[in-house]
Structures are given as C-alpha cells and as structure tokens.
Design an enzyme around this catalytic site. Structure first.
Site, PDB file in Angstrom:
ATOM      1  N   CYS A 134       0.806  -1.222   0.000  1.00  0.00           N
ATOM      2  CA  CYS A 134       0.000   0.000   0.000  1.00  0.00           C
ATOM      3  C   CYS A 134       0.839   1.272   0.000  1.00  0.00           C
ATOM      4  O   CYS A 134       0.324   2.349  -0.254  1.00  0.00           O
ATOM      5  CB  CYS A 134      -0.914   0.012   1.195  1.00  0.00           C
ATOM      6  SG  CYS A 134      -1.971  -1.423   1.215  1.00  0.00           S
ATOM      7  N   HIS A 155      -8.962   3.624  -2.479  1.00  0.00           N
ATOM      8  CA  HIS A 155      -7.586   3.245  -2.144  1.00  0.00           C
ATOM      9  C   HIS A 155      -7.020   2.391  -3.272  1.00  0.00           C
ATOM     10  O   HIS A 155      -6.976   1.172  -3.179  1.00  0.00           O
ATOM     11  CB  HIS A 155      -7.609   2.494  -0.802  1.00  0.00           C
ATOM     12  CG  HIS A 155      -6.271   2.009  -0.339  1.00  0.00           C
ATOM     13  ND1 HIS A 155      -5.074   2.554  -0.761  1.00  0.00           N
ATOM     14  CD2 HIS A 155      -5.940   1.027   0.544  1.00  0.00           C
ATOM     15  CE1 HIS A 155      -4.079   1.911  -0.172  1.00  0.00           C
ATOM     16  NE2 HIS A 155      -4.581   0.977   0.621  1.00  0.00           N
ATOM     17  N   CYS A 211      -0.565   2.287   6.437  1.00  0.00           N
ATOM     18  CA  CYS A 211      -0.219   0.952   6.887  1.00  0.00           C
ATOM     19  C   CYS A 211       0.022   0.095   5.647  1.00  0.00           C
ATOM     20  O   CYS A 211      -0.392   0.458   4.545  1.00  0.00           O
ATOM     21  CB  CYS A 211      -1.323   0.363   7.740  1.00  0.00           C
ATOM     22  SG  CYS A 211      -2.902   0.299   6.882  1.00  0.00           S
ATOM     23  N   GLY A 222       0.131  -3.924   4.077  1.00  0.00           N
ATOM     24  CA  GLY A 222      -0.214  -5.320   4.253  1.00  0.00           C
ATOM     25  C   GLY A 222       1.009  -6.166   4.537  1.00  0.00           C
ATOM     26  O   GLY A 222       2.101  -5.855   4.062  1.00  0.00           O
TER      27      GLY A 222
END
Lengths: 473, 316
Positions: free
Chosen positions: A149, A404, A436, A438
């Site tokens: 991300c 996103h 954050c 993954g």
C-alpha cells in the site's frame, strides 16, 4: 537554549526600553540584563509549538517537489475507469508533471512507479508503455516498486534518495493501480511451512481480518469507526464541492462501455466517484460486518476498491531555481517500519513518530497529516494513539470516501497534502503522509513548505543580470 | 512607486551608491528577536522590484551598507555579533566572502567611509565601535568609551578620519581615528540616542534622534546647547538622515510608525511631511545620492517602499 532565551530577553528589553524608557539615564552594561527590574519572561507562543518557524536551513541540494498530480479515483469495475487500460491512467499524470512545469521530458533521470497487484513484469512493461504514451523519449528509463500500500510513497522516496545520491537531478515518483484489471488474489499454493511460523502465517490474513484484530486488540468500537467513515465522506464531498481537488486532478479522456448494450462512449473523467455525501451513521449501522461474526469492519467503514494513478516530480532545489520553477514542497524524511502482521493497520502509529524524528521535528510541529484510511479501525487507532488533532488529519477526506488504489495511494496522498498545504499558506509548514502496509509494515514521509516555497520566494530566474561589474564585460 | 514585500521584518534599506535603481534591504525574522535574517538586493524596474539576489544568515540582520569602492560589495550587521561581507559578483556558495566575528553582542549599524572608501565602521550593543577594512580579516581598532549599546556610527562626509557615534548612554561622541580618545562628547538627550547623522554641506553640523521623541541639531563645537530641536514624533525616533542634495532637508523614522521629512530652516513649521504608509515600527530609511528626492523606507510590517519626495509612497 538558555543562551538563546537570554538573547531573546535582552533584545526584547532593549526594544522595550526604546518604547517605554524606564530610567532617564542609561549607565548599565548590556551584560547586566538579568538584574534589571524590567521583567520580560519567555512564554509559549500563542500560535503553538507548530507555528511556522523554520527548523532547517534551505540548501541548494535539498530534494524538492515541484509538481504533484493525480487522476480522479474511481470505483473498480463500476467506476469511471472500468474500461481504461492501466497505462492510459498513468500516462496523463506523467505528461502533466512535465507539461505544467516546462521540464523537458528527456531531462528526467528516471520514472519510478509504485504498483501492487499486477504481475510484476507485465506492470513494468505497461509503465514503460505509459511513458511513451506520455511523450517521453526512449532515453528515459522506467521501473516499478512494490511495497504494497505504500508503493506510491516508496516510489517518491526512492526518487528523492536517488537525487540525493546524485544519480540524477530530476525524477518522477508515481503510483498506479487498476483494481479493475488486477483484483486482489493469491496465485498458486501456499507454502505449508507457514504452520510453523505464526508471523508468516499472519501475513496470509485477509486485510479485513487484520482490521478486526486492531479493533478488538485496541478497543476501537463500531460507532467510532462509522463516525470516521462519515467524516471522511463529508470532508471529501465538501472538498470536491469547494473545488479543492481541481488543482491536483488531471482529467483523463477515456471510454466507458455500457455493460448491457456494449455501446462505447467517449468521456472525460475528472471527479472522484466513490464519495457518498449523504452517508449517515444510521445508514452505516445497518451494514453487516464482512470479515467476522459480530465484527465491526463493514464495507462502509473500509477503504474502497479503486482505480487511479498519481505522479510527483522531484528535483534538486538548485535545478528548480535554475529553471525558475516554483517549489511546492521539500522532501524531508522517509521511514518504513515493521509491525505485527496480524495488526498491520497500526503501521502509521509506529512510522509517523520515527519519520518526524528523522526530520528533526516533534509531532506537535506537524500541521497536516494524510493518513491512509485502509480501515476506519486502524485509522482511528493511529490518530488516537498519537493523540493527533482530528482537524489536522485527512482534512479533505481519505480512502474510505475517495478510494484506495493500492499502488497509487502514496503518490495520491502526497499530491493532496502538498496542494492543501499550499492553500493553507505560511501557517502550514510541515506535513506527513503515512499508511499501513499489508503483511505488517508502516511507512511515513515528512514534507515541508519552507520559507522559500512561499509565493514571495526568490525562485525566479535572474534573466539578464550576470552580477558582474560593468568593467568585467 | 512600488512596494516590495519581504519575508521577514525590515530593519534597514540602503540605496547603492553606484546604480540608481539598486537597493539593499536587511531583514530579520520575528522582529529581530529570534530567528534568522535575510539580506536582499533589489532592483527597481518599471515593473516594480525585482530581487537580484538574497543571502540568508543564521541570525537577524539589523543594518547594511554598500561599499563606496566596489559596486558589488555589501556589508551586513548581524544580531550574532558578526559583520558579513557579501560579493554580488561571487557565486552564491562563496558568500559571505568574509565573516567577522569580533563583537560580543548584536551589531546595530555599519557605515562605509565615503571619503577614503577603503574602510567601514560597525557599532554594537557590546558598547564598542570597530574599524574595518576589506582586506584585513581583523578589525583595525576598537573604540571603547560608551557605557551602553552604540546604535549608530557614521562617518563624516568631508573628513576621512572623523566619525560620530550615538549611544544608549545618552551621548553622541565625535571621534578621530588618529586619536586615542573621543574628541568631543555631546550629552545630547535625557534618554537613549538611537541615531545620528552628519550634514552633508556643513562639516560641523550633526543631527541626533532619541527615545525622548525629539530630533536635535548640533554644532559639534558647542556640545552644551543644541541649534534646534524638532518635535513631532510621538514615540522614540529610530533613524535620522540628512539629505545629500539639500542642506536643510532631513528625514526621520520612528516607533510611531511614521516617516517624517523636515526642513530645519523653515520659519514656521519644520515638519514638511508626515508619511504614514507603514503599519508597524518604521526602522529603516535612506535617501538616494544619485537621484535627487528619491526616498526609501522599510519597517517591521515586512515592506519596502521607494518613492519620490512629494509623492505618496503608496501611490502606485
């Protein structure tokens, strides 16, 4: 520090005596200030610690951002980019950063694109093709980067690092994700050894489950999450209505295919289509938890699955000055950290303090945050854990409303942050982008709009003045 | 006439003695209390001010002066006690070409010798005045007699070795650099004296401006009684300056935020004009030697104004 305070006190006193002379005759040495009956004490600045004081000197080898643009962000499979090739998403923003600044395409040293879901080699190829579509000559190289991300932010940081290292002077950090063409999926089989390593096994958890873990472990309630979602939608809707995104969104000319009739339509997409301004707490409360029985993570308080791209043009301050390009912001610091994969959403809570510290600042110095709202649970937790002022975070909405597009998010947040900082002017000096990641990581970067990026900047070309004396000619 | 907006608070403005359109502006962040400084060099063009270059300094700048010898040399007085020499012809990274750290407190003023053209003075809150040349990295001499901040030291425009200094110890002193001690001492005001200047046409005439809000004119040979007293400012007078073109014309600026023009010979009212174009303490003024009647001022309101005498500074 004490020395500095004394100096401040001395100067204040000398000036005060000019305005309100205490004694008719001055017979005192400057050194003897402390013994004076005129009491000048230092008190905290009313504007707070985050007042716009420079903490660093501006150097010509600073890495600065001169342009940051994004496409609109559209819902995957149903939104405006459902029939758009990924390279056609990336090309317009690559083109925009070059065209708006007047940098020659062949001067760009590298294009780094963050991208997550697409197969690596294919995406690298698509990005190279996008560069050609954007009008870059074959001499400009392209590569991709994947840190899940935060890939977009990592791309920007990679370019900044390469410029600092002297590999090249001008580079583009970008991000691209078409979740329409590349849905999240695991290919092939899973290594059975994960049974023996809890952390490795946790890497396989669906993201929604990690969100439930955060909510449970840190006690973030459903109500709080839904409230964050409503705020996100409201802010994004307000920002769109106020035209705040107009500075950062590059319209994309593309086609839409009617799913029933198969009819093709030429359209121009320039507005985010995931925002639901009418979202209310009551509506969200009706939604069912997706990942866990009696859980709290719903489709309404998670980030949307989206398509989008963004690009950021970076260069040395020296280059920007030479070219007379106004500076949008200075890249100050970047960190990536690791956290427990089972609660990967807490990444920003760890990464932000580290990045802020690396920039020589304190959390209270930061005037604006873009923290990716992967899930309302982790976003709420991070903001609370760091005790941040909600009025400073995602002031124009976040991923819950906007979407996103994984690889593009970092570059998208950078564009949103810097444009908002520009709008806020002098009082908004430092900004942070964080998200954050993954499999349990977090990334954060600190940007500054220093004194020389204000409109009163000296960033203009000295055209016909070589500053030599007349005799030297 | 145009206005220029500086990033920091203005402290001093000086016309170049070589180029009629060029000015130097010394500025300090946060009103010079704390923070950095920036020395601007501006060119006045038909399209307004164009910054030629600017130099950032770690501490605020309180004054600047142009070299009378070389059009590219500029000196700034810094709050950290240093005197910095800039060379506009040198590349930015080479500047300051010389940094002279001898004063132990804030440097309040610098002034270039316009007769001999080879030396300059700096006066400081450490109660001393220092004499410098471009070539020598160390000061040639320190003049230690004042007992409080020396706010101004200014060369006599006729005599190469004579200068006056204004101090918070309520005196103006006249010095000859060839003499060990000051030659005259004028206990000019009851309160701190913030500025002084020589008449350009009368080598004995001096003007002083003080915290007592008055401006006094002196014949230095008679330190007991002033020639004239000019009243009109409502707060401390920060700077006073004689015109290079008209014997009886002088300019002043004050903490009352106004810039005033005076004719001390005017029979009825010496105050020619009171200009209220600044919105904060007016602390820097200058009169162009190359263009008669061209005036400049700067203030804590982060602006620099240049205008022709008789015009409104704010008139575009």
């Amino acid at each position: 520090m004490e020395n500095k305070n004394n100096k401040m006190r001395l100067r204040q006193q000398v000036l005060l005596e000019h305005l309100n002379p205490a004694a008719p005759a001055r017979r005192r040495a400057v050194g003897g200030v402390a013994s004076s009956n005129l009491v000048v004490s230092s008190s905290p600045c009313a504007a707070g610690d985050s007042a716009p004081y420079p903490r660093t000197t501006d150097f010509l080898d600073d890495v600065v951002i001169v342009a940051a643009y994004r496409t609109a962000i559209c819902r995957a499979k149903r939104g405006g980019f459902k029939d758009t090739f990924p390279d056609d998403l990336l090309a317009p923003v690559l083109k925009a950063v070059i065209e708006t600044t007047g940098v020659k395409a062949q001067e760009v040293g590298d294009i780094v694109v963050g991208s997550v879901l697409a197969p690596g080699a294919q995406r690298a190829n698509e990005c190279r093709m996008a560069a050609f579509f954007a009008g870059f000559p074959e001499t400009v190289p392209v590569r991709t980067v994947n840190r899940q991300c935060s890939s977009g932010l990592q791309a920007v940081a990679d370019v900044a690092a390469a410029i600092k290292a002297g590999f090249y002077d001008i580079g583009i950090g970008a991000g691209l994700e078409s979740m329409t063409s590349n849905p999240m999926a695991w290919e092939g089989s899973v290594n059975p050894r994960v049974e023996s390593n809890q952390r490795a096994q946790d890497c396989l958890l669906p993201m929604g489950v990690t969100s439930e873990n955060v909510a449970e472990r840190y006690g973030v309630g459903r109500k709080q999450q839904d409230a964050a979602s409503v705020t996100s939608h409201q802010r994004a809707a307000a920002a769109t209505a106020a035209g705040k995104f107009r500075d950062e969104i590059i319209p994309v000319h593309t086609k839409l295919v009617d799913p029933k009739t198969g009819e093709e339509k030429q359209v121009t997409i320039a507005v985010d289509d995931g925002i639901r301004p009418q979202t209310t707490l009551a509506d969200l409360a009706k939604l069912k938890a997706v990942f866990k029985k009696n859980g709290s993570t719903t489709a309404g308080n998670s980030s949307q699955v989206s398509d989008g791209a963004a690009a950021v043009l970076l260069m040395k301050r020296r280059t920007a000055l030479e070219k007379g390009i106004p500076v949008l912001g200075v890249f100050r610091s970047f960190v990536a950290v690791g956290v427990d994969p089972a609660v990967m959403g807490i990444g920003p809570a760890v990464a932000i303090p580290k990045a802020v510290q690396a920039a020589g600042l304190e959390l209270s110095d930061i005037d604006l945050f873009e923290i990716n709202e992967a899930f309302a649970s982790q976003f709420t937790y991070c903001a609370q854990q760091l005790e941040l002022d909600p009025e400073k975070i995602n002031v124009n909405g976040g991923a819950i409303a906007l979407g996103h597009p994984l690889g593009a998010t970092g570059a998208r947040c950078t564009a949103t942050l810097l444009n908002e900082m520009k709008r806020r002017g002098k009082d908004c000096r430092f900004g942070v982008v964080s998200m954050c990641i993954g499999s349990g990581m977090g990334a954060a970067a600190v940007f500054e709009r220093g004194s020389v990026v204000d409109t009163l900047s000296n960033a203009r070309p000295i055209a016909d003045n070589n500053l030599l004396s007349k005799d030297a000619k | 006439m145009p206005m220029f907006k500086t990033a920091f608070n203005g402290y001093a403005v000086k016309f170049s003695p070589f180029l009629e359109s060029r000015l130097a502006v010394a500025t300090s962040q946060n009103f010079g209390i704390i923070g950095s400084g920036r020395q601007y060099v501006l060119d006045l063009t038909p399209n307004g001010f164009v910054p030629v270059c600017s130099f950032d300094t770690p501490d605020g700048l309180y004054d600047c002066t142009w070299s009378e010898d070389n059009e590219n040399i500029l000196v700034s007085a810094s709050g950290d006690g240093s005197v910095k020499l800039w060379d506009l012809a040198a590349p930015p990274m080479a500047n300051p070409v010389s940094n002279r750290q001898e004063h132990s407190h804030e440097v309040a003023s610098v002034d270039w010798n316009m007769v001999r053209k080879d030396s300059f003075l700096s006066s400081s809150w450490d109660d001393t005045i220092r004499l410098w040349t471009v070539d020598s990295p160390q000061s040639l001499r320190a003049f230690v007699e004042h007992s409080y901040c020396v706010y101004k030291a200014v060369w006599n425009p006729r005599h190469a070795d004579i200068f006056a200094s204004a101090s918070g110890d309520c005196t103006v002193r006249i010095w000859d650099v060839r003499q060990p001690r000051s030659t005259y001492q004028i206990p000019g005001h009851e309160m701190e004296i913030l500025s002084c200047d020589w008449n350009k046409y009368n080598e004995f005439m001096l003007v002083s401006g003080s915290v007592d809000k008055s401006i006094k004119l002196w014949d230095v040979r008679n330190p007991r009684q002033e020639l004239t007293r000019l009243l009109g400012h409502t707060y401390a007078v920060r700077q006073v300056k004689f015109s290079p073109h008209q014997e009886s014309l002088l300019m002043s600026c004050s903490y009352d935020m106004t810039v005033c023009l005076w004719d001390y010979r005017a029979p009825e009212d010496a105050l020619l004009a009171r200009l209220a174009h600044h919105t904060e303490f007016a602390v820097g003024i200058d009169m162009s030697t190359l263009v008669e009647g061209l005036l400049a001022s700067t203030a804590w309101d982060e602006t620099v104004f240049v205008w022709q005498q008789g015009m409104d500074p704010r008139a575009a």
